[in-house]
Design a protein around this motif. Sequence first.
Motif, PDB file in Angstrom:
ATOM      1  N   ARG A 216       0.847  -1.201   0.000  1.00  0.00           N
ATOM      2  CA  ARG A 216       0.000   0.000   0.000  1.00  0.00           C
ATOM      3  C   ARG A 216       0.874   1.240   0.000  1.00  0.00           C
ATOM      4  O   ARG A 216       1.934   1.268   0.625  1.00  0.00           O
ATOM      5  CB  ARG A 216      -0.917   0.008   1.231  1.00  0.00           C
ATOM      6  N   ARG A 217       0.426   2.282  -0.710  1.00  0.00           N
ATOM      7  CA  ARG A 217       1.160   3.546  -0.655  1.00  0.00           C
ATOM      8  C   ARG A 217       1.199   4.048   0.781  1.00  0.00           C
ATOM      9  O   ARG A 217       0.208   3.996   1.511  1.00  0.00           O
ATOM     10  CB  ARG A 217       0.478   4.613  -1.519  1.00  0.00           C
ATOM     11  N   ILE A 218       2.361   4.542   1.164  1.00  0.00           N
ATOM     12  CA  ILE A 218       2.517   5.127   2.499  1.00  0.00           C
ATOM     13  C   ILE A 218       1.937   6.537   2.494  1.00  0.00           C
ATOM     14  O   ILE A 218       2.115   7.298   1.535  1.00  0.00           O
ATOM     15  CB  ILE A 218       4.001   5.136   2.906  1.00  0.00           C
ATOM     16  N   GLY A 219       1.246   6.888   3.554  1.00  0.00           N
ATOM     17  CA  GLY A 219       0.633   8.205   3.646  1.00  0.00           C
ATOM     18  C   GLY A 219       1.647   9.329   3.576  1.00  0.00           C
ATOM     19  O   GLY A 219       2.784   9.196   4.021  1.00  0.00           O
ATOM     20  N   VAL A 220       1.216  10.437   3.027  1.00  0.00           N
ATOM     21  CA  VAL A 220       2.098  11.599   2.884  1.00  0.00           C
ATOM     22  C   VAL A 220       1.856  12.571   4.034  1.00  0.00           C
ATOM     23  O   VAL A 220       0.717  12.798   4.443  1.00  0.00           O
ATOM     24  CB  VAL A 220       1.875  12.313   1.535  1.00  0.00           C
ATOM     25  N   ASP A 221       2.941  13.100   4.566  1.00  0.00           N
ATOM     26  CA  ASP A 221       2.856  14.174   5.553  1.00  0.00           C
ATOM     27  C   ASP A 221       3.058  15.473   4.790  1.00  0.00           C
ATOM     28  O   ASP A 221       4.180  15.967   4.644  1.00  0.00           O
ATOM     29  CB  ASP A 221       3.933  14.001   6.630  1.00  0.00           C
TER      30      ASP A 221
END
Length: 707
Positions: A216-221
């Motif tokens: 899964r794509r890692i969330g962006v900060d």
Amino acid sequence: MRRNISILLAGVACVAAPMARADEAGIFAGGDIVVSATRSALPSNALPLTIDVIDAESLAQQAAISGSVVDAVATLVPSFSPTRQKLSGSGETLRGRSPLFAINGIPQSTPLRDGSRDGFTIDPFFVERVELIYGSNALQGIGGTGGIVNQVTVGAPKTDGVSGRFLAQGTADDGFSEDGIGGKTAGLVGYRMGRFDATVGATYEKRGAFYDGKGRRIGVDSTQGETQDSDSWSLFGRFGYQLDDTARLDLIANRFELEGDGDYVVVPGSRATGLPASAERGDPPGQPATNRTESVSLSLTDTDLAGGDFVSQVFFNRSRDTFGGDPEPIETFQDASIAPEGTLFDQSQNRSRKLGGKFSYERTVPGFEALTAILGFDALFDKTEQRLIATNRTWVPPTDFRSLAPFAQLNLALFDEKLRLAGGLRHEMARIKVDDYTTLASYGSHAVKGGAPKFSDTLFNGGVIVEPVDGIRAFVSYAEGYTMPDVGRITRAVSREGVDIDDFLDISPIVSNNREIGVEINKGPLDASVSYFWSTSKKGQRLVFVGGVYEVERQRVEIEGLELNVAVRTPVPGLTLSTGYAHLVGRADSDEDGKVDIDLDGANISPDRLNLAAAFAYGPVTARVQTQVYFSRTFEGDDPRNDFGGYTLTDATVRYVTRFGGISLSVQNLFDKQYISYNSQVQRPTDNLRFFAGRGRTWTLGWDYQF
């Protein structure tokens, strides 16, 4: 004539950090190593300090795996925090305190308003080695309460003619997703002819999206900034002139910029179910997070000026850190006079500019050659502010900092250098100047009277080194470190009327002390060290989450820990096995009664850790397999939802040298471990937007060539 030039430039420069002139060594190095960050030409075994050096080969291996200097340090040093794998290094500590990042002794940190971007100010392609000095000390001035991470840039060409090296590499997630592909190109060319030499280089890197162990794509900060989905480029130049056999001029310039592409928006996760935040294509509000740093230094060194070692440097450093816009309006930025409550969007930008100089002169005392003395003087002028760039408001008022610091060090060798006594002092004279300003509406729109408070303190250090036989030494030491608290977080958060900066005690300096006992062995196939340390600061700082942002509370802080490193060269040709362990305990005084009563939480201290590694170098082949075990941890006095569950990660890299260059294959998170990053586990227990997984298995294929 040349001596007159040296003396004239010394007066003009007023300064400086030693430039690269150390021998290369591994992370568990011992023996006669000269480390420029110590401000002394004495070898590291003559100093009562814990010192490590990450050499060029080790740094290149780690950069191939993870891509940055700060990741290399975090992987190899057990007492360094796990990285966030983000552009921001907020909460990343060395021995439980913030380290001072430097390039050739030039401070990269911005302590007046810590933007935590100091780990991304130069491309590792231009770094020859990284010098680490552990624990509080004032060797490089303001900022070294946790230690010093000094990045020494590539040296001058060693032979006449043209030389250089090139690098090309590609990176992909385990599923080879189209948007997860990244790449880097880098080149460095040197020229030397007679007394003159020049080295210039450039790098460009494109990073794709990051994927976790479940694909899964890692969330962006989008607020603090990302290294994923970004572009970075860096320029480097070094120009030198050898005045004679011992004296040299060097002009070094560096520019680094990393900017997010802004192609993704965060998809909230769920802390309750353990589902990490992800990312989807979208258009985040405002400008993407960006980090830009520029620095220039001019140094004059002379290894035989009147029988001593003279080092001087003047430098200019400028940084601009743009923070992205939060997907949900931040409570702190709201102002009903501009927009209805809860609807106002804004984002901030740190702007910092430093001008400084350093000077040191070292030699044995005439008639008493067993005694080596260093005299020096440092000057630093720093101007920092933080603005809200969407509405052009001042969040942190422009703050001018001035530090003037003479210092002296003595090192006495006795009994044929089997016993050494070392000690010195540094007198810091600092001033902070802030003009009148008004806080944001969310803090009450309070008018704050400016001022220019001054502080001065004499910082001591001392130690005893015993080396009964070559390769075995023990030391005890005491050293004081000095930094400013995050003045910006303090001044912006004034929440009452009648505050006058001249007598606002919360901006007084942090003075921390470090006591240490250590033993090191460098004999035959064994390199080993063990040290126990404890440090205190009567008025330290602790980050506390308030109103959607972290603010500073000034509290007594006590930290103690144990570090162990062992490396053994085995009977198998080229094979070395190593291990490292760190145990840290940190406590703070939450009720201000003079006694510590709660644990430092995960925003302020790292977990205990065990490192294991096997390295192989034989003929054209080099390889390394490394494992980091981060142990679970609870924090007394903190929300139990912030307890850390621990995780284990393994990386591997192999390189083969041919006549056409070196080919390398590196794998980060070899076993594709699915985990939540340390920073996400131990902070913001109700924030589903910043509940981030770490990177899954990631492949990097590289080619490098030298001529």
